[in-house]
Design an enzyme around this catalytic site. Structure first.
Site, PDB file in Angstrom:
ATOM      1  NE  ARG A   1      -0.788   0.515   4.997  1.00  0.00           N
ATOM      2  CZ  ARG A   1      -1.387   0.343   5.956  1.00  0.00           C
ATOM      3  NH1 ARG A   1      -2.798  -0.020   6.028  1.00  0.00           N
ATOM      4  NH2 ARG A   1      -0.793   0.773   7.283  1.00  0.00           N
TER       5      ARG A   1
ATOM      6  CG  ASN B   1      -5.994   4.150   6.507  1.00  0.00           C
ATOM      7  OD1 ASN B   1      -6.606   4.496   7.306  1.00  0.00           O
ATOM      8  ND2 ASN B   1      -4.968   3.326   6.295  1.00  0.00           N
ATOM      9  CD  GLU B   2      -2.523   4.313   9.567  1.00  0.00           C
ATOM     10  OE1 GLU B   2      -2.964   4.052  10.791  1.00  0.00           O
ATOM     11  OE2 GLU B   2      -2.195   3.361   8.932  1.00  0.00           O
TER      12      GLU B   2
ATOM     13  CD  GLU C   1      -6.793   2.291  11.548  1.00  0.00           C
ATOM     14  OE1 GLU C   1      -5.634   1.775  12.114  1.00  0.00           O
ATOM     15  OE2 GLU C   1      -6.878   2.745  10.587  1.00  0.00           O
TER      16      GLU C   1
ATOM     17  CD  GLU D   1      -2.962  -4.065   8.716  1.00  0.00           C
ATOM     18  OE1 GLU D   1      -4.266  -4.165   9.041  1.00  0.00           O
ATOM     19  OE2 GLU D   1      -2.338  -3.174   8.506  1.00  0.00           O
TER      20      GLU D   1
END
Length: 692
Positions: free
Chosen positions: A114, A152-153, A313, A372
């Site tokens: 990613r 995301n992040e 999160e 993950e």
């Protein structure tokens, strides 16, 4: 921080991250039912599903998420949707390979993980804009979708990119910033080592060289990286607000090479955070009782951008990732310790206490495939009851009792740590003292919170509002090497009105282009501090100490020492060095400025010397007249209207004695508190002084 950059909600948003594309449809209904029975009201989804939303270029499909959202509605669950731009699909990178990142050495970052795309490739930006636009249009009238998470992040895993489009974009960024090569050459000091540029085509990103890069060049590279990231987020923010202005848009920071305060101002309704205290438990450099508590420092930085925010999160089990066998990048494979009984609920309370009016556990169930499978959610694969689910349910019960109080109250800040993106970047450029800058910030935070003083973190430059500083008794600016005259004027005004400003070593000697002032140390701070640094030295061992005049206590002064020479008649020497050729010379000087004081410290802040400094400045435990609270217990002071209350958090494995010297009462039931009360391990107490 502007007043509107905050989460606005009339109820506490509590829930979980859930990815319907990972699970069989026959599981969804039961999953959502159990979430609601547990006390959840919100679900986050969508940020990893670009191939589901757009299986091939230009063909969009929303059926899967329409069905999942309809089920959420049926069970009374609201939805936060993520834009799926951090994990682009294989068809995109196959068709547009120019979108792929390259590392510093020119190596292509291929599809298969990613964050593999850069923020400057036109084709990637066009596809990102298109998917966000389509999602916003499709869900703008869906009442269950209450908000959006952008990407995301941002910059997680890899926070730099050296693709061809990045080089072209950096050159144009420099042209816009400086206007002429003459100004760029002057700012970077390219006369040194024959680096002068005579044509814009010569201006490039930092590239592999035999030795050190130009610091001015590096600083602008970090600024460009941040600006590119923010522009990428704003592209999405603008599309969302164009079609769904009634829904909030946030992002789950904080990661490297982003001016997150600027990101919040330009491209978010408020900043959010991903809270994983177990990462801090992995740190052997912190005392055991303080490791997970250090997450409060990060929460304080988020709060400095958005007074109320979300945790998108929240740790729900032991985290871990695997699959790095062939890759030299990243953190390496790991698996964290499982949260001990009580810690999961404690960490959720930590987030709520520090300003999170929304919290989503990550995730509902541990994923069965991919990198993950070690990142454990609330449920294990078999959906059997476990203590993680039970603790999340206990926190949900807490929110029933305390949710309105949390949403309706604010943290009362007594102190703040100042930082800014330029100086954070310079701490990486000047690597010989950079690590000590970060340690200084952590030691200051620890010392303040062990005195039970709330400590915000404020970015100096985007804020630049004197009114924003007034509530604080003291400001600590541990890493302030790069300062402009206007920065100094702002802090002078704050001190003149009665505040305390504390600087760390090496402050004020460079301008905002990373060039040194032709002035005595500490540069532009000399007149404000009433002090000169007449000499300095690295200290290669830990033997250097200084003694504080007020207490006679000797404390560590490691790494780097500046010998100070106060010249202002308003200056007072707070501490002197104990050894070497500068024995007896001033190490810490405080100078009266108006109704306040400006303090210059010639040594880095440490866990050993910060308590002595705070004592010398007269900063004391605000609870001392009411209660004796051990330093191991974090205390967060909050205000609801005129009603003040405290949240006490025990991060240790032992009961902690809280001794109430005068009557108090627990919330929400009003049970009396007086004398010694034991706060159990990993537990929380909410209390206030008894009403008279």
């Amino acid at each position: 921080m502007t007043a509107d950059k905050r989460l606005r909600t009339n109820r506490y948003l509590l829930g979980v991250c859930y990815y319907p594309e990972h699970w069989r449809r026959e599981l969804w209904d039961d999953d959502f039912r159990r979430m609601r029975e547990l006390g959840f009201n919100t679900v986050r989804m969508g940020e990893s599903a670009w191939p589901i939303f757009e299986p091939e270029e230009g063909r969009y499909s929303f059926e899967l998420f329409d069905e999942a959202i309809a089920l959420c509605k049926r069970h009374g669950l609201d939805v936060i949707l993520g834009t799926p731009t951090y994990a682009p699909p294989a068809w995109l990178t196959a068709k547009y390979p120019e979108a792929l990142r390259r590392d510093f050495h020119g190596q292509v970052m291929h599809h298969g993980s990613r964050r593999h795309c850069n923020y400057t490739a036109a084709a990637y930006l066009e596809r990102c804009a298109a998917i966000v636009e389509r999602m916003a249009l499709h869900y703008r009238d869906e009442p269950a979708v209450i908000g959006w998470q952008i990407d995301n992040e941002l910059n997680c895993h890899m926070d730099v990119s050296f693709a061809d489009s990045d080089r072209a974009a950096f050159r144009e960024w420099c042209r816009r910033k400086y206007g002429s090569l003459e100004r760029l050459n002057e700012a970077w000091g390219t006369v040194f080592w024959a680096q002068t540029y005579s044509d814009w085509a010569q201006v490039d990103l930092p590239r592999p060289t035999p030795t050190y890069h130009n610091p001015g060049h590096l600083l602008d590279f970090y600024r460009f990286t941040s600006d590119s990231t923010i522009a990428f987020a704003k592209l999405q923010y603008d599309a969302l607000k164009r079609h769904a202005p009634h829904r909030f848009a946030t992002h789950n920071g904080l990661f490297g090479n982003i001016d997150n305060s600027e990101l919040t101002e330009r491209a978010l309704d408020f900043m959010s955070f991903d809270s994983y205290p177990a990462f801090q438990l992995m740190r052997g450099d912190l005392p055991a009782h303080y490791r997970d508590r250090m997450t409060s420092k990060h929460l304080g930085r988020v709060r400095g951008m958005s007074g109320k925010f979300m945790i998108l999160e929240q740790q729900a089990g032991p985290g871990g990732q695997s699959g790095n066998a062939l890759n030299r990048y990243g953190f390496g494979d790991y698996l964290q310790a499982t949260p001990k009984p009580g810690q999961l609920r404690l960490w959720a309370w930590q987030s709520a206490a520090h300003g999170a009016d929304g919290l989503l556990f990550f995730r509902w169930r541990t994923v069965t495939a991919g990198a993950e499978t070690l990142w454990h959610g609330l449920n294990d694969y078999g959906n059997r009851p476990n203590r993680r689910v039970e603790e999340a349910g206990r926190f949900a019960d807490d929110i029933v009792k305390f949710g309105d109080l949390l949403v309706g109250s604010e943290i009362v800040p007594e102190t703040a740590l100042l930082y800014d993106y330029d100086n954070d970047s310079n701490a990486k450029i000047e690597g010989y003292i950079g690590p000590f800058e970060w340690e200084s910030e952590e030691s200051l935070f620890r010392g303040l919170t062990e005195l039970h003083l709330n400590a915000d973190q404020l970015s100096l430059r985007p804020m630049c509002d004197p009114e924003r500083l007034r509530p604080y008794k003291a400001l600590f600016y541990p890493n302030a090497q790069l300062l402009a005259e206007e920065d100094v004027a702002l802090l002078r005004r704050y001190a003149e009105e009665g505040g305390i400003v504390v600087f760390g070593p090496r402050a004020g000697y460079k301008d905002r282009t990373n060039r040194c002032y032709s002035l005595p140390f500490p540069g532009v701070l000399r007149e404000l501090t009433g002090t000169e640094a007449v000499e300095f030295t690295m200290v290669r061992d830990t033997s250097s100490t200084m003694t504080y005049a007020s207490s006679g206590v000797s404390a560590a002064a490691p790494h780097f020492n500046e010998i100070l020479r106060p010249f202002s008649p308003e200056a007072e020497v707070l501490a002197r060095y104990d050894a070497d050729y500068y024995r007896g010379e001033p190490a810490v000087v405080a100078t009266r400025v108006g109704r306040g004081r400006v303090v210059y410290c010639g040594a880095f802040f440490t866990d050993a010397n910060v308590p002595e400094l705070l004592s010398a400045l007269g900063l004391a435990d605000p609870l001392a007249d009411w209660a004796r609270i051990p330093r191991e217990v974090e205390t967060v002071r909050r205000l609801s209207g005129t009603d003040e209350f405290y949240i006490f958090l025990n991060y240790t494995a032992e009961p902690q004695p809280l001794v109430f010297l005068s009557p108090g009462e627990t919330l929400p039931d009003g049970s009396p508190l007086l004398g010694e009360v034991a706060l159990p391990p990993y537990d929380v107490l909410v209390a206030r002084q008894a009403r008279r």
